[in-house]
Design an enzyme around this catalytic site. Sequence first.
Site, PDB file in Angstrom:
ATOM      1  N   LYS A 120       0.855  -1.194   0.000  1.00 34.54           N
ATOM      2  CA  LYS A 120       0.000   0.000   0.000  1.00 34.54           C
ATOM      3  C   LYS A 120       0.888   1.240   0.000  1.00 34.54           C
ATOM      4  O   LYS A 120       1.824   1.346   0.813  1.00 34.54           O
ATOM      5  CB  LYS A 120      -0.867  -0.008   1.259  1.00 34.54           C
ATOM      6  CG  LYS A 120      -2.313   0.405   1.047  1.00 34.54           C
ATOM      7  CD  LYS A 120      -3.080   0.319   2.365  1.00 34.54           C
ATOM      8  CE  LYS A 120      -4.537   0.575   2.190  1.00 34.54           C
ATOM      9  NZ  LYS A 120      -5.264   0.589   3.467  1.00 34.54           N
TER      10      LYS A 120
HETATM   11  O1  G3P Z   1      -8.562   1.262   4.483  1.00 34.48           O
HETATM   12  C1  G3P Z   1      -8.690   2.630   4.803  1.00 34.48           C
HETATM   13  C2  G3P Z   1      -9.510   2.769   6.028  1.00 34.48           C
HETATM   14  O2  G3P Z   1      -8.921   2.059   7.093  1.00 34.48           O
HETATM   15  C3  G3P Z   1      -9.707   4.201   6.461  1.00 34.48           C
HETATM   16  O3  G3P Z   1     -10.872   4.217   7.218  1.00 34.48           O
HETATM   17  O4  G3P Z   1     -12.356   4.973   9.031  1.00 34.48           O
HETATM   18  O5  G3P Z   1      -9.911   5.626   9.042  1.00 34.48           O
HETATM   19  O6  G3P Z   1     -11.479   6.629   7.348  1.00 34.48           O
HETATM   20  P1  G3P Z   1     -11.167   5.420   8.218  1.00 34.48           P
END
Ligand code: G3P
Length: 218
Positions: free
Chosen positions: A83
């Site tokens: 990633k």
């Molecule tokens: O894979 C990306 C994800 O983990 C981000 O999620 O909830 O931190 O916006 P969030």
Amino acid sequence: MKFFADTSDLDAIKDLADCGMLDGVTTNPSIIAKSGKEFIPLIQEICKICDGPVSAEVASTDFATMMKEGEKLAGIAENIAVKVPLTEAGLKVCKNLSDNGTMVNVTLCFSPLQALLAAKAGATFISPFVGRLDDIGQTGMDLIAEILTIYDNYPEFYTEVLVASVRHPQHIRESALMGADVVTCPPAVIKKLYKHPLTDNGLAAFVEDWKKTGQSIL
Ligand code: G3P
């Protein structure tokens, strides 16, 4: 549609795998920090449970160090997707790693033009963060619609749209209606998809009515 688990929780990952709901796993530095565990061994454990793509994110931001980190992460297992952030240096790493056959998940995508660059750089997956756009009053799923339209216009693109920052079942419903390739979700969000009050009520009625027959199948 593929379901990826957006977590490093090994029990939750195994639980989804046991239900046939696990097509991959995504992690990021925040998820790893929250786990309190050593990064590389944890990714190794996840790769033992999950046969599908397992996203492990580089920690640096400069090209040279991200390349070294990416090559090390790719060496953990065949199903690692490295990633990288959607920056100029990140896309350069994406191009180099993907040219060498490594899966690359380009993350922190917030615009359709960023997604266009990721496809041109040979990304395996693009991760638009829909929840974070919703959080600032925009409509994250509009970004998914635009990316899918752009990608459909260019058959030479093979990058899969991996909807990320998923907050609730509606994100999954709209992603499926639009034809997104993947959603990556906290396991708790995936589990919400099973639930419907009419299913619960209907099952209770079946159980009650079956009891009245006095019969047993076994
Ligand atoms: O894979 C990306 C994800 O983990 C981000 O999620 O909830 O931190 O916006 P969030």
